[in-house]
Design a protein around this motif. Structure first.
Motif, mmCIF file in Angstrom:
data_model
loop_
_atom_site.group_PDB
_atom_site.id
_atom_site.type_symbol
_atom_site.label_atom_id
_atom_site.label_comp_id
_atom_site.label_asym_id
_atom_site.label_seq_id
_atom_site.Cartn_x
_atom_site.Cartn_y
_atom_site.Cartn_z
ATOM 1 N N THR A 172 -4.931 -2.439 -3.548
ATOM 2 C CA THR A 172 -5.014 -3.865 -3.202
ATOM 3 C C THR A 172 -6.458 -4.306 -2.944
ATOM 4 O O THR A 172 -6.698 -5.321 -2.279
ATOM 5 C CB THR A 172 -4.129 -4.184 -1.976
ATOM 6 N N LEU A 173 -7.407 -3.586 -3.466
ATOM 7 C CA LEU A 173 -8.827 -3.970 -3.443
ATOM 8 C C LEU A 173 -9.344 -4.239 -2.020
ATOM 9 O O LEU A 173 -10.234 -5.056 -1.827
ATOM 10 C CB LEU A 173 -9.070 -5.206 -4.322
ATOM 11 N N ASN A 203 0.840 -1.205 0.000
ATOM 12 C CA ASN A 203 0.000 0.000 0.000
ATOM 13 C C ASN A 203 0.874 1.254 0.000
ATOM 14 O O ASN A 203 0.559 2.234 -0.682
ATOM 15 C CB ASN A 203 -0.941 0.006 1.206
ATOM 16 N N ALA A 204 1.989 1.196 0.740
ATOM 17 C CA ALA A 204 2.874 2.369 0.808
ATOM 18 C C ALA A 204 3.487 2.647 -0.567
ATOM 19 O O ALA A 204 3.709 3.806 -0.928
ATOM 20 C CB ALA A 204 3.968 2.138 1.856
ATOM 21 N N ILE A 205 3.725 1.597 -1.351
ATOM 22 C CA ILE A 205 4.277 1.813 -2.702
ATOM 23 C C ILE A 205 3.244 2.508 -3.588
ATOM 24 O O ILE A 205 3.583 3.236 -4.522
ATOM 25 C CB ILE A 205 4.694 0.461 -3.335
ATOM 26 N N GLY A 206 1.963 2.268 -3.316
ATOM 27 C CA GLY A 206 0.920 2.953 -4.084
ATOM 28 C C GLY A 206 0.080 2.037 -4.953
ATOM 29 O O GLY A 206 -0.645 2.508 -5.830
ATOM 30 N N PHE A 229 -3.790 -4.160 -8.287
ATOM 31 C CA PHE A 229 -4.587 -3.801 -9.468
ATOM 32 C C PHE A 229 -3.687 -3.174 -10.524
ATOM 33 O O PHE A 229 -2.917 -2.255 -10.236
ATOM 34 C CB PHE A 229 -5.715 -2.827 -9.096
ATOM 35 N N VAL A 230 -3.781 -3.706 -11.762
ATOM 36 C CA VAL A 230 -2.947 -3.220 -12.854
ATOM 37 C C VAL A 230 -3.809 -2.709 -14.012
ATOM 38 O O VAL A 230 -3.477 -1.732 -14.665
ATOM 39 C CB VAL A 230 -2.000 -4.366 -13.323
ATOM 40 N N ASP A 247 -3.613 4.187 -9.868
ATOM 41 C CA ASP A 247 -3.866 4.143 -8.422
ATOM 42 C C ASP A 247 -5.280 4.646 -8.160
ATOM 43 O O ASP A 247 -5.480 5.671 -7.525
ATOM 44 C CB ASP A 247 -2.823 4.984 -7.685
ATOM 45 N N VAL A 248 -6.260 3.926 -8.720
ATOM 46 C CA VAL A 248 -7.663 4.324 -8.526
ATOM 47 C C VAL A 248 -8.441 3.106 -8.063
ATOM 48 O O VAL A 248 -7.995 1.974 -8.233
ATOM 49 C CB VAL A 248 -8.315 4.822 -9.838
#
Ligand SMILES: Cc1ncc(COP(=O)(O)O)c(C=O)c1O
Length: 416
Positions: free
Chosen positions: A316-317, A310-313, A327-328, A394-395
């Protein structure tokens, strides 16, 4: 036309291989659990379901060896006729106790258990089978086999409530759902489903492949973690994940299990679970019951990894389980990222349509108890590097439309 024509016209895998990003059927030449050997290199396994890392636990290994010595390598026949072992029955008795049900029934694979049981229980022209849209393929195929009216539950409990509201009671309905959805790690709201069950009177079938051995007290599963075990009519589990083996089981009321023992064709007409697999699953089950620390260790590793990701951005749903999806969106990007992750020493798997909606590709990562902090930190470093290389959105994926087609075709055409 030759009915094999589609086979000879099927070239996608060859094209994806030629593009150097084929992510399937990787050849593992050795495994230590959290680390495996691929293409001659040791890599961190971040794509397995070996949640408790029991595949290499001394108790489990010993039990499998001893079972081979005692019973041989195979039962060479179905349990119904000639392959029923005392070991199978002991495992069933202990699984019934573990799940809080009257009886249990084991199968040689989880897929066969779901296929046969849903196919049988759902059969009837007056039956309606409600199936969650993220359900595992074995449930979907079981529902297809059951010649009944099928209804899809879209994503949340509100949709089920809306569909049920069309009539006052549903005694002829079976609601089938995963406890933990296998691609996204999302946990079903069983408490809310059980409230609806009390109102409408349907039967509830729970596939807890990724919940048993992970969630709830001593791994007693998703329903136990939400305090509703007693309201599940049939609970399904697999041995191919936290139980460190292969095979599947169903648990429920004794008459229901006895009916299935004599009627489910995927049990009666298929060879019994091999002795070593039954013994390994039984040893894993006994470890779960006696060693609560296994679950604490797993939880702390999952927390460390999830916070890092999560810190990387990455999005993770909102998963809270050891399945941590990244998520990609683009299928091609997911394949490329998994390939580059492998080159940097991390094994991950892409999840694309039909496992997830089109244009909603994920990189599915999963944490196991045996990962060290070093393994997980190495994985985080690789994922941080990939995030710099690729425009990962990142949405919230739920806000994005489903694509009309996968983006592979264009990518492959652009290849020399
Ligand atoms: C949710 C779910 N149900 C059922 C199965 C089938 O289990 P098995 O591997 O025992 O065939 C799986 C395995 O992929 C799964 O993830």
């Amino acid at each position: 036309m030759d009915i094999f024509a589609p086979c000879f016209a099927y070239h996608e895998p060859a094209l994806v291989k030629a593009a150097g990003i084929y992510p399937y059927f990787h050849t593992l030449s050795a495994s230590e659990g959290p680390v495996v050997t691929i293409e001659g290199r040791r890599v961190v396994m971040l794509g397995s379901n070996n949640y408790l890392s029991l595949t290499h636990h001394p108790d489990v290994l010993r039990a499998a060896h001893e079972a081979i010595d005692r019973y041989g390598t195979s039962c060479t026949g179905s349990r119904f006729l000639n392959g029923n072992l005392d070991l199978h029955e002991t495992l069933e008795t202990e699984l019934a106790e573990f799940t809080g049900k009257e009886a249990a029934l084991i199968f040689s694979s989880g897929f066969l258990a779901n296929l046969g049981a849903v196919g049988l229980l759902g059969t009837g022209s007056d039956v309606t089978l409600f199936s969650a849209d993220e359900n595992h393929a074995s449930l979907i195929d079981g529902a297809r086999m059951a010649r009944c009216r099928r209804a899809r539950i879209y994503h949340d409990i509100d949709d089920l409530a809306r569909q049920l509201a069309h009539q006052p009671a549903w005694p002829n309905a079976l609601v089938v759902t995963d406890g933990v959805f296998s691609m996204t790690g999302r946990v079903a709201n069983l408490k809310a489903i059980v409230d609806l069950k009390k109102q409408y009177g349907f039967r509830l079938y729970l596939d807890d492949a990724h919940g048993f051995g992970v969630l709830g007290p001593n791994g007693r599963g998703t329903a136990a973690s939400q305090g509703v075990s007693q309201d599940i009519d049939v609970a399904f589990g697999t041995f191919s994940k936290a139980f460190a083996s292969v095979g599947g089981f169903l648990a429920g009321e004794a008459p229901v299990i006895d009916y299935m023992r004599h009627k489910v064709r995927t049990l009666i007409f298929s060879a019994a679970l091999p002795p070593s697999c039954a013994a390994a699953a039984l040893a894993a089950l006994r470890l779960m019951k006696r060693d609560g620390a296994l679950f604490d260790e797993l939880r702390s590793k999952v927390e460390f990894f999830r916070q890092g990701v999560n810190a990387i951005g990455y999005h993770t749903l909102n998963s809270t389980t050891p399945i941590v999806p990244l998520f990609v969106g683009s299928e091609t990007m997911a394949f490329k990222m998994c390939r580059e992750a492998l080159e940097m020493g991390i094994f991950t798997t892409p999840a694309i349509y039909p496992a997830v909606p089109m244009g909603h590709a994920l990189i599915r990562t999963s944490v196991m108890r045996g990962h060290t902090h070093d393994h997980l930190q190495t994985a985080l470093d690789v994922l941080a590097e990939l995030k710099k290389r690729y425009p990962v959105p990142d949405v919230d994926p739920d806000t994005l439309p489903v694509a009309a087609e996968m983006d592979f075709a264009q990518y492959l055409q652009s290849q020399p």
